[in-house]
Design a protein around this motif. Structure first.
Motif, short mmCIF file in Angstrom:
data_model
loop_
_atom_site.label_atom_id
_atom_site.label_comp_id
_atom_site.label_asym_id
_atom_site.label_seq_id
_atom_site.Cartn_x
_atom_site.Cartn_y
_atom_site.Cartn_z
N UNK A 270 0.85 -1.18 0.00
CA UNK A 270 0.00 0.00 0.00
C UNK A 270 0.89 1.24 0.00
N UNK A 271 0.81 2.00 -1.09
CA UNK A 271 1.61 3.21 -1.19
C UNK A 271 0.82 4.47 -0.84
N UNK A 272 -0.35 4.29 -0.26
CA UNK A 272 -1.20 5.45 0.03
C UNK A 272 -0.51 6.43 0.95
N UNK A 273 0.15 5.92 1.99
CA UNK A 273 0.81 6.80 2.94
C UNK A 273 1.96 7.55 2.29
N UNK A 274 2.70 6.85 1.42
CA UNK A 274 3.81 7.48 0.72
C UNK A 274 3.29 8.58 -0.19
N UNK A 275 2.27 8.25 -1.00
CA UNK A 275 1.71 9.22 -1.93
C UNK A 275 1.10 10.40 -1.18
N UNK A 276 0.46 10.12 -0.06
CA UNK A 276 -0.17 11.19 0.71
C UNK A 276 0.84 12.17 1.27
N UNK A 277 1.97 11.66 1.74
CA UNK A 277 2.99 12.53 2.30
C UNK A 277 3.65 13.36 1.21
N UNK A 278 3.89 12.72 0.05
CA UNK A 278 4.48 13.46 -1.07
C UNK A 278 3.54 14.55 -1.54
N UNK A 279 2.25 14.23 -1.61
CA UNK A 279 1.26 15.21 -2.01
C UNK A 279 1.25 16.40 -1.05
N UNK A 280 1.33 16.10 0.24
CA UNK A 280 1.33 17.18 1.24
C UNK A 280 2.51 18.12 1.03
N UNK A 281 3.67 17.57 0.73
CA UNK A 281 4.86 18.39 0.52
C UNK A 281 4.73 19.25 -0.74
N UNK A 282 4.18 18.67 -1.80
CA UNK A 282 3.99 19.43 -3.03
C UNK A 282 2.99 20.56 -2.81
N UNK A 283 1.90 20.25 -2.11
CA UNK A 283 0.88 21.27 -1.83
C UNK A 283 1.48 22.40 -1.01
N UNK A 284 2.29 22.07 -0.03
CA UNK A 284 2.93 23.10 0.79
C UNK A 284 3.79 24.03 -0.07
N UNK A 285 4.51 23.47 -1.02
CA UNK A 285 5.35 24.27 -1.90
C UNK A 285 4.49 25.16 -2.79
N UNK A 286 3.40 24.64 -3.31
CA UNK A 286 2.52 25.44 -4.16
C UNK A 286 1.85 26.56 -3.38
N UNK A 287 1.48 26.27 -2.15
CA UNK A 287 0.88 27.31 -1.32
C UNK A 287 1.86 28.46 -1.11
N UNK A 288 3.13 28.11 -0.89
CA UNK A 288 4.16 29.13 -0.72
C UNK A 288 4.38 29.93 -2.00
N UNK A 289 4.05 29.31 -3.15
CA UNK A 289 4.21 29.99 -4.44
C UNK A 289 3.00 30.85 -4.81
N UNK A 290 1.97 30.83 -3.96
CA UNK A 290 0.83 31.70 -4.19
C UNK A 290 -0.46 31.03 -4.59
N UNK A 291 -0.48 29.71 -4.74
CA UNK A 291 -1.73 29.02 -5.05
C UNK A 291 -2.66 29.05 -3.84
N UNK A 292 -3.95 29.12 -4.13
CA UNK A 292 -4.93 28.99 -3.06
C UNK A 292 -4.98 27.55 -2.58
#
Length: 224
Positions: A111-133
């Protein structure tokens, strides 16, 4: 028959081996997820395979944890050049990782759900810092990672076990035989360069994100 100490021949005297789950995962990563087996991990740790089951549920759990460790240890690309180069670099990185480890993980049902979820969280954090809602950042990150994950699965199907770029599995060849020209030729060209095809789909997706930004769509406007 017992020996002088009361132990049976072949049994090792002394306390049972003590391990931790982290030691088992460390051994799995050192072996390489693509060559992973319970026996290989046990041999590396110098214990009987059955000993591992005191600490983990089996190969699926070991593989999931090892993959999570590998993904966690690979940092995200830098975002200094902007949100789009960041996402393009992350798409390449995630594709290569999934292609390298995805086959075994699929085979053992990890099950890679936890891996994918953590990676998604990191990408979202970076996009939020770049100005995305908040909503836009989740949608964009999820869409990019979905394209990459689906592309890695398709690549394994196209190339077959152990196949590389330009190789076609029997299933892929049989499928092409059912498709008429000129589509058949175009599909064959895409299959010959699966990595390029996946990254081009990511580029198409990001073109749409840029269009939303240019139109001032809510959550997308004002992105650097």
């Amino acid at each position: 028959m017992t020996g002088p100490s009361g132990t049976r021949p072949g049994n090792r005297p002394g306390p049972k081996p003590r391990l931790t789950r982290d030691e088992i995962v460390d051994a799995a990563v050192e072996i390489g997820v693509e060559r992973l087996s319970v026996g290989a991990v046990a041999a590396r740790l110098g214990v009987a395979p059955g000993t591992l089951y005191r600490y983990v549920g089996g190969l699926e759990e070991i593989a999931s944890a090892a993959a999570a460790r590998v993904f966690a240890d690979v940092p995200l690309p830098g975002a200094a050049r902007g949100w789009r180069p960041f996402l393009e670099a992350e798409a390449e990185l995630a594709y290569d990782l999934l292609l390298r480890y995805g086959s075994l993980l699929t085979d053992v049902g990890a099950d890679l759900a936890a891996v994918a979820g953590d990676r998604l969280r990191q990408v979202v954090t970076t996009l939020r810092a770049a100005g995305f809602g908040p909503t836009a950042s989740v949608r964009v990150a999820d869409a990019v990672l979905d394209v990459v994950a689906d592309g890695a699965v398709q690549t394994r199907w196209v190339c077959g076990p152990g196949g590389g770029p330009g190789d076609l599995s029997d299933s892929a060849r049989s499928y092409l035989d059912t498709v008429a020209e000129p589509v058949r030729g175009e599909l064959h060209a895409l299959m010959a360069d699966p990595r390029g095809h996946v990254l081009d789909k990511v580029a198409l997706l990001l073109d749409g994100v840029e269009l939303r930004r240019d139109r001032g769509a809510e959550g997308y406007a004002g992105i650097g």
